[in-house]
Scaffold this motif. Structure first.
Motif, PDB file in Angstrom:
ATOM      1  N   ILE A 292       0.860  -1.183   0.000  1.00 43.87           N
ATOM      2  CA  ILE A 292       0.000   0.000   0.000  1.00 43.87           C
ATOM      3  C   ILE A 292       0.898   1.235   0.000  1.00 43.87           C
ATOM      4  O   ILE A 292       1.703   1.420   0.910  1.00 43.87           O
ATOM      5  N   MET A 293       0.770   2.058  -1.013  1.00 44.14           N
ATOM      6  CA  MET A 293       1.551   3.287  -1.083  1.00 44.14           C
ATOM      7  C   MET A 293       0.811   4.367  -0.286  1.00 44.14           C
ATOM      8  O   MET A 293      -0.274   4.783  -0.671  1.00 44.14           O
ATOM      9  N   ALA A 294       1.405   4.777   0.838  1.00 46.73           N
ATOM     10  CA  ALA A 294       0.804   5.801   1.691  1.00 46.73           C
ATOM     11  C   ALA A 294       1.715   7.025   1.783  1.00 46.73           C
ATOM     12  O   ALA A 294       1.815   7.657   2.828  1.00 46.73           O
ATOM     13  N   THR A 295       2.381   7.318   0.655  1.00 46.41           N
ATOM     14  CA  THR A 295       3.192   8.536   0.612  1.00 46.41           C
ATOM     15  C   THR A 295       2.244   9.737   0.581  1.00 46.41           C
ATOM     16  O   THR A 295       1.069   9.602   0.260  1.00 46.41           O
ATOM     17  N   ASN A 296       2.770  10.900   0.910  1.00 46.64           N
ATOM     18  CA  ASN A 296       1.935  12.095   0.993  1.00 46.64           C
ATOM     19  C   ASN A 296       1.380  12.490  -0.379  1.00 46.64           C
ATOM     20  O   ASN A 296       2.028  12.239  -1.400  1.00 46.64           O
ATOM     21  N   PRO A 297       0.195  13.127  -0.405  1.00 45.90           N
ATOM     22  CA  PRO A 297      -0.407  13.534  -1.681  1.00 45.90           C
ATOM     23  C   PRO A 297       0.222  14.821  -2.213  1.00 45.90           C
ATOM     24  O   PRO A 297      -0.458  15.814  -2.455  1.00 45.90           O
TER      25      PRO A 297
ATOM     26  N   VAL B  24      -0.102  -3.493  -6.012  1.00 41.87           N
ATOM     27  CA  VAL B  24       0.262  -2.186  -5.467  1.00 41.87           C
ATOM     28  C   VAL B  24      -0.991  -1.328  -5.436  1.00 41.87           C
ATOM     29  O   VAL B  24      -1.643  -1.124  -6.452  1.00 41.87           O
ATOM     30  N   THR B  25      -1.342  -0.846  -4.231  1.00 44.72           N
ATOM     31  CA  THR B  25      -2.518   0.007  -4.068  1.00 44.72           C
ATOM     32  C   THR B  25      -2.077   1.357  -3.516  1.00 44.72           C
ATOM     33  O   THR B  25      -0.938   1.525  -3.083  1.00 44.72           O
ATOM     34  N   ARG B  26      -2.998   2.316  -3.548  1.00 40.51           N
ATOM     35  CA  ARG B  26      -2.697   3.682  -3.079  1.00 40.51           C
ATOM     36  C   ARG B  26      -3.777   4.057  -2.085  1.00 40.51           C
ATOM     37  O   ARG B  26      -4.942   3.699  -2.265  1.00 40.51           O
ATOM     38  N   LEU B  27      -3.416   4.775  -1.029  1.00 45.25           N
ATOM     39  CA  LEU B  27      -4.425   5.273  -0.097  1.00 45.25           C
ATOM     40  C   LEU B  27      -5.420   6.143  -0.851  1.00 45.25           C
ATOM     41  O   LEU B  27      -5.036   6.884  -1.753  1.00 45.25           O
ATOM     42  N   ALA B  28      -6.685   6.046  -0.490  1.00 43.36           N
ATOM     43  CA  ALA B  28      -7.700   6.898  -1.100  1.00 43.36           C
ATOM     44  C   ALA B  28      -7.564   8.310  -0.548  1.00 43.36           C
ATOM     45  O   ALA B  28      -7.265   8.502   0.631  1.00 43.36           O
ATOM     46  N   TYR B  29      -7.761   9.296  -1.407  1.00 40.36           N
ATOM     47  CA  TYR B  29      -7.720  10.692  -0.993  1.00 40.36           C
ATOM     48  C   TYR B  29      -9.017  11.352  -1.418  1.00 40.36           C
ATOM     49  O   TYR B  29      -9.628  10.967  -2.406  1.00 40.36           O
ATOM     50  N   GLY B  30      -9.427  12.335  -0.676  1.00 37.66           N
ATOM     51  CA  GLY B  30     -10.641  13.042  -1.070  1.00 37.66           C
ATOM     52  C   GLY B  30     -11.132  13.969   0.011  1.00 37.66           C
ATOM     53  O   GLY B  30     -10.342  14.569   0.740  1.00 37.66           O
TER      54      GLY B  30
END
Length: 200
Positions: free
Chosen positions: A142-147, A169-175
């Motif tokens: 899970i890629m949880a680097t900053n947006p 490879v997944t990415r944290l959801a942002y919104g």
């Protein structure tokens, strides 16, 4: 009084002011507080800083901060070792742990790729991450680097390295933050929220 100054006090203020988030007034307040400590309290305070500096180092697996070879998360048998959440900074681990929702492992990069800042992939803990996923036990990263631009570039770079290895490879959801109003959200946040929408 304009020319009044005490060099040891000025040096103390300068040291506190050099810390992130501490302005001149705050640095002065902290310096005067330290001067009001007893000699024993001041020595204990200084010794605590020295001890932390000497005893805290990187976990040999996830590169988080620890005072032993393995951090408590990597030592735990209750963690799902098939999932790794990649973060930029040790403080991100503490933030995610506060949720009590994530029960897998972490990997701390200690920064993000920033060509303008002179930070390339070799300065980050990417090789250590690749070594961890090489044993075949890891199924998802899970890629949880900053947006940020740097965080996104880092996530994409690592994703391109991991995908050929057959790792999801997944990415944290942002919104939109919980409790937030749409009218105050910027265009990038709104577009991310639309991309990351979920079925109800």
């Amino acid at each position: 009084m304009a020319g009044y100054h005490v060099p040891p006090l000025e040096r103390l203020v300068d040291q506190f002011e050099s810390l992130p988030g501490i302005g001149h007034k705050s640095a002065q307040r902290i310096a005067y507080h330290v001067l009001n400590m007893s000699r024993e309290e001041a020595q204990r305070f200084a010794q605590t800083i020295t001890d932390a500096h000497e005893n805290i180092h990187y976990c040999s697996v996830c590169c988080n901060l620890t005072d032993s070879d393995l951090c408590p998360i990597c030592r735990s048998d209750n963690r799902d070792k098939s999932i790794i959440c990649v973060v930029e900074d040790p403080r991100d681990v503490f933030a995610l742990e506060r949720t009590n929702e994530f029960n897998a492992t972490y990997h701390v990069l200690h920064g993000a790729i920033s060509p303008l800042g002179g930070v390339g992939p070799d300065q980050l803990k990417i090789k250590e991450l690749l070594k961890r996923v090489g044993d075949g036990a890891v199924k998802e990263v899970i890629m949880a680097t900053n947006p940020t631009v740097e965080g996104e570039a880092t996530a994409m770079y690592i994703s391109r390295l991991l995908k050929p290895l057959g790792i999801r490879v997944t990415r944290l959801a942002y919104g939109i933050p919980v409790g937030g109003d749409l009218e105050y959200a910027d265009e990038v946040t709104l577009s991310r929220a639309i991309e990351g929408r979920q079925e109800l």
